[in-house]
Design an enzyme around this catalytic site. Structure first.
Site, PDB file in Angstrom:
ATOM      1  N   GLU A  27      -0.917   2.358   6.990  1.00 37.52           N
ATOM      2  CA  GLU A  27      -1.101   3.753   6.389  1.00 37.52           C
ATOM      3  C   GLU A  27      -1.533   5.584   6.549  1.00 37.52           C
ATOM      4  O   GLU A  27      -1.428   5.806   6.504  1.00 37.52           O
ATOM      5  CB  GLU A  27      -1.755   3.223   4.630  1.00 37.52           C
ATOM      6  CG  GLU A  27      -0.938   2.261   3.736  1.00 37.52           C
ATOM      7  CD  GLU A  27       0.391   2.181   3.498  1.00 37.52           C
ATOM      8  OE1 GLU A  27       0.475   3.642   4.159  1.00 37.52           O
ATOM      9  OE2 GLU A  27       0.543   0.926   3.476  1.00 37.52           O
ATOM     10  N   ALA A  37       0.553  -0.902  -0.522  1.00 34.90           N
ATOM     11  CA  ALA A  37       0.000  -0.124   0.243  1.00 34.90           C
ATOM     12  C   ALA A  37       0.875   1.000   0.031  1.00 34.90           C
ATOM     13  O   ALA A  37       2.816   1.130   0.490  1.00 34.90           O
ATOM     14  CB  ALA A  37      -0.811   0.410   1.091  1.00 34.90           C
ATOM     15  N   GLU A  44       0.486   5.569   1.490  1.00 35.09           N
ATOM     16  CA  GLU A  44      -0.001   6.301   1.491  1.00 35.09           C
ATOM     17  C   GLU A  44      -0.437   7.922   1.242  1.00 35.09           C
ATOM     18  O   GLU A  44      -0.068   8.921   2.135  1.00 35.09           O
ATOM     19  CB  GLU A  44       1.044   7.185   2.719  1.00 35.09           C
ATOM     20  CG  GLU A  44       2.225   7.075   3.164  1.00 35.09           C
ATOM     21  CD  GLU A  44       3.745   7.102   2.931  1.00 35.09           C
ATOM     22  OE1 GLU A  44       5.094   6.911   3.199  1.00 35.09           O
ATOM     23  OE2 GLU A  44       3.424   5.134   2.877  1.00 35.09           O
TER      24      GLU A  44
END
Length: 840
Positions: free
Chosen positions: A290, A254, A256
């Site tokens: 995140e 992932a 951010e």
């Protein structure tokens, strides 16, 4: 060769106006970017990569420029210094490298579709728009986005959309931020929305290939995480919205991006009705990680990549703090102990490992900094150690002051230690310097000598290592008050052992709670005392005992043969963390036996002894009301039963498979991977194998796809494994983002290892062209090092990778992994006879 040149020193941007026109059908885009800022010199450089630059003007007047592709820079002659506006027009191609602006591919009802997104960390914003692509070069951004839009499609960015005119989507100006956090996406999406108590809009977005219910879990976790962080940080979330977007193709886990967080689908979307508890924990911690970054990394950003740990280590710790607060029954810190802690301890014990804070001398080294076991896991453990040392009140006060002092700006590690240290009233920087700047960690030897209880510290290596006399300021967390709080000397004498033992009434132990980043070697006297009192230890402390014994055995500081009998003492535990350590240790014994031999039969018998009672207690399927510990322990037990050829398990699993054969997705997710793996290992034929691979291609359920990958790569049929490897480069079968998992599964299988090893050597250039430059590229080498354990494979590894030692970004990995395989080979050769005897 490219040099590391800091362009920010010559030109400091303040604001960007970015216009992009993207054509999916032609796989290209054009752009016009105006950068407003201050020029310290009349000759400046602006980052770009793979652009066809058509014009550059300064304050509306065309100027001379040249493009230095080797250094990814447009050199511009301004003719003056001071405030300027530089306008650059250019065009470029969309690529399939999952960096810059790129398309993700997916299918809905058999129709191929694209969702276009971005990935700009570490330095890929320069592939989308010209910029000073350095973390310190914070500015405000206004984005105008046009694309070959179809009815009903959605466009997203860091900030809300303010208008659409003539097919152009205009987004509100961002706050001051780094280029690598800029993000946008567009395509045919579905979404679900909610709002936090403070009025922040929260949304989860995904393609329409998924059921709408798969967005619900993430929406709930995201909302509650933001509310928790606003309270814990005592600092409001600084943007009007927080979008979470699942991209079908995504190289990392992932990212951010401020206000538009992007995820691999497996880490955001899940079926709330049939997903394992373990996957729910993983998805929740990724989301919390995140969102922790929205403050720690986005609001305040490291000044340069050498302080990457400031972002990642802190977010890694905060993901656990957040989920522990919003789901306390999950005991999420146990996951930290079974994932991050062993990863950090294993990696950090290899000579040549990077320190948490590390210098960067070449652009390619920036991506190599993302060593998950060090910058994420060790760094998080380092901060857990700080939290235990100063307490939550000082932690929260220090963070509040840190954000207030540095918001919308940049910071270095010393700034964090200063803020936390002032809140705690201690010189935290002095204590933490030894952990931040030095690679590795110590083993604390606890022993009785001349009836005196003594401690010493020395750097711990699992293989050959050069002892440079490093010392650490170690928070001991001893259970005797006579031990110092911080152990910084080489040795310490705690006093008369018999008197101390009688006074304290319990065995002597250090690192109670396993929060500090070191391991302990007790002498026979102390070790026997602890083992005799093991019933009084907490699950974490039992886990730690097994963990430290395993590492000491890997380093040949204790004999692996002596550790084998200890396994049975803990085998019937109902604690997940203890079972994790038991089976991590047991699985490590596999390298000492050859497949298909009597020695392996003996090891399978040991697995049977460890797991049979647990298998009878737990069964193959979760039941209503069972504990989370049982849900998390069952996979270890079923994995043991699968390995040891337990006939009762095999037949029961086969029966469950047959009951669900018309809809394998409906298999209970907690144990689905073991049902499928049993089928592949013990019952499958070519037709069933092909059917499951086709199921993988068609499914949109991320955790189900991971289960199929793990199962299919276990087949004993070498022809089928060879056929699988032949499909590694076919993205319609295996997406590049998933390739490492498939490669690892086949390489680990003795029937397929040669196919996988030949493939990566023959196709290295293709692999580099496809995923090279990505922050996880070097982990393909790590995967190999974690599996190889024979001298023949070591020689082959060296022959292939040593000529690549000068490749920027791979040098450290190749050196470390060569050492890691070497130490494993030497361990096996020296201990195999004793270990085989102990197993028998």
């Amino acid at each position: 060769m490219a040099e590391l040149v800091r362009l920010f020193n010559r030109f400091q941007p303040d604001h960007y106006d970015i216009y992009l026109d993207v054509s999916r059908s032609e796989k290209k885009f054009s752009g016009k970017t105006t950068i407003y800022g201050n020029a310290s010199e009349a000759e400046i450089g602006i980052h770009e990569k793979d652009f066809d630059v058509t014009s550059v003007s300064v304050d509306g007047t065309p100027v001379e420029f040249n493009v230095d592709n080797g250094n990814e820079v447009i050199n511009v002659s301004l003719g003056k210094t001071g405030e300027v506006a530089v306008t650059i027009e250019y065009s470029a191609k969309l690529t399939d490298t999952m960096m810059g602006i790129y398309p993700s591919y997916y299918q809905v009802n058999g129709e191929q579709k694209q969702l276009v997104g971005t990935q700009f960390e570490t330095n890929f914003a320069r592939q989308a728009f010209p910029c000073i692509d350095e973390p310190e070069a914070k500015a405000k951004f206004k984005l105008a986005l046009k694309f070959d839009e179809q009815p009903g499609e959605t466009a997203l960015a860091n900030m809300p959309e303010v208008k659409v005119e003539n097919g152009v989507h205009y987004f509100d100006e961002t706050v001051k931020m780094s280029t690598y956090l800029v993000a946008f996406a567009f395509g045919d999406m579905q979404s679900k929305m909610t709002e936090t108590k403070s009025g922040v809009k929260v949304g989860v977005f995904g393609t329409k290939a998924h059921d709408a219910k798969e967005l619900d879990f993430a929406l709930d976790i995201a909302k509650r995480s933001i509310e928790f962080f606003e309270d814990f940080y005592q600092t409001p979330y600084p943007l009007p919205h927080s979008w979470q977007l699942a991209l079908p193709d995504f190289s990392a886990g992932a990212m951010e991006n401020w206000g538009l967080v992007t995820y691999r689908e497996a880490y955001l979307l899940l079926d709330p009705d049939n997903t394992s508890f373990e996957v729910k924990q993983r998805v929740a911690t990724v989301i919390a990680h995140e969102l922790a970054h929205q403050w720690f990394g986005d609001l305040v950003t490291m000044r340069w990549w050498d302080d990457l740990w400031l972002n990642e280590s802190f977010a890694n710790m905060m993901e656990y703090i957040a989920i522990d607060a919003i789901e306390p029954s999950w005991n999420i810190w146990e996951v930290f102990q079974t994932t991050d802690v062993p990863a950090a301890l294993k990696r950090d014990a290899v000579d040549g490992v990077q320190s948490v804070h590390v210098e960067v001398h070449h652009p390619a080294e920036i991506d190599a900094l993302f060593d998950g076991a060090i910058v994420y896991a060790k760094g998080a453990r380092m901060l857990v150690m700080v939290r235990a040392l100063i307490g939550d009140d000082a932690l929260r006060e220090g963070l509040k002051n840190y954000f207030a002092a540095h918001k919308y700006g940049n910071a270095a590690g010393a700034d964090l230690w200063d803020a936390l240290g002032k809140a705690a009233g201690m010189d935290l920087g002095k204590i933490m310097e030894s952990w931040l700047e030095q690679p590795g960690y110590p083993v604390v030897n606890a022993y009785v000598e001349d009836n005196r209880l003594k401690l010493d510290q020395k750097q711990f290596f699992t293989g050959e290592g050069k002892d440079e006399g490093r010392r650490w300021q170690i928070p001991l967390n001893a259970n005797y008050d006579q031990a110092p709080d911080i152990f910084s000397e080489e040795t310490v004498d705690l006093g008369d052992y018999q008197e101390l033992r009688k006074l304290n009434g319990k065995p002597f132990r250090v690192n109670v709670g396993n929060n500090s980043h070191f391991i302990v070697k007790y002498d026979d006297t102390l070790q026997e005392d602890i083992l005799n009192d093991a019933d009084n230890l907490s699950p974490i402390d039992k886990m730690q005992l097994l963990q430290d014994l395993r590492l000491l055995a890997e380093a040949k500081q204790v004999s692996y043969a002596d550790v084998v009998p200890v396994l049975k003492q803990f085998a019937d535990s109902e604690s997940n963390v203890i079972n994790d350590s038991v089976y991590t240790l047991a699985n490590n014994l596999k390298k000492f036996v050859e497949p298909g031999t009597e020695d392996e039969d003996n090891l399978k018998n040991l697995f049977r002894q460890l797991s049979d009672k647990q298998l009878e207690r737990l069964g193959l399927v979760s039941v209503d009301g069972e504990s989370n510990n049982d849900k998390l322990t069952r996979p270890y037990i079923l994995g043991a039963a699968l390995y040891d050829d337990n006939k009762d398990f095999a037949e029961a699993a086969h029966a469950i498979f047959q009951d669900h054969q018309s809809n394998l997705l409906s298999l209970p997710a907690d144990t689905r991977v073991y049902i499928l793996a049993n089928e592949m290992k013990n019952y499958s034929n070519a037709e069933e194998f092909d059917s499951l691979v086709e199921e993988y291609k068609q499914s949109t359920d991320p955790s189900y796809k991971q289960d199929i990958c793990a199962a299919v790569t276990l087949t004993k049929d070498a022809k089928l494994l060879g056929k699988l490897v032949a499909n590694f480069e076919d993205s319609s079968v295996v997406k590049p983002q998933d390739l490492r998992a498939w490669f690892s599964g086949v390489l680990r299988n003795p029937a397929g290892q040669q196919f996988a090893w030949d493939w990566i050597r023959n196709e290295w250039q293709w692999l580099e062209d496809t995923v090279g430059g990505d922050m996880e590229f070097a982990t393909f080498i790590t995967v190999i090092a974690n599996i190889f354990h024979t001298r023949t494979r070591l020689d082959e590894f060296k022959a292939f990778f040593e000529p690549k030692l000068d490749t920027p970004g791979l040098t450290r990995e190749i050196k470390m992994d060569t050492r890691a395989i070497t130490s494993t080979v030497e361990l096996v050769e020296s201990e195999k006879d004793a270990v085989r005897s102990a197993i028998k």
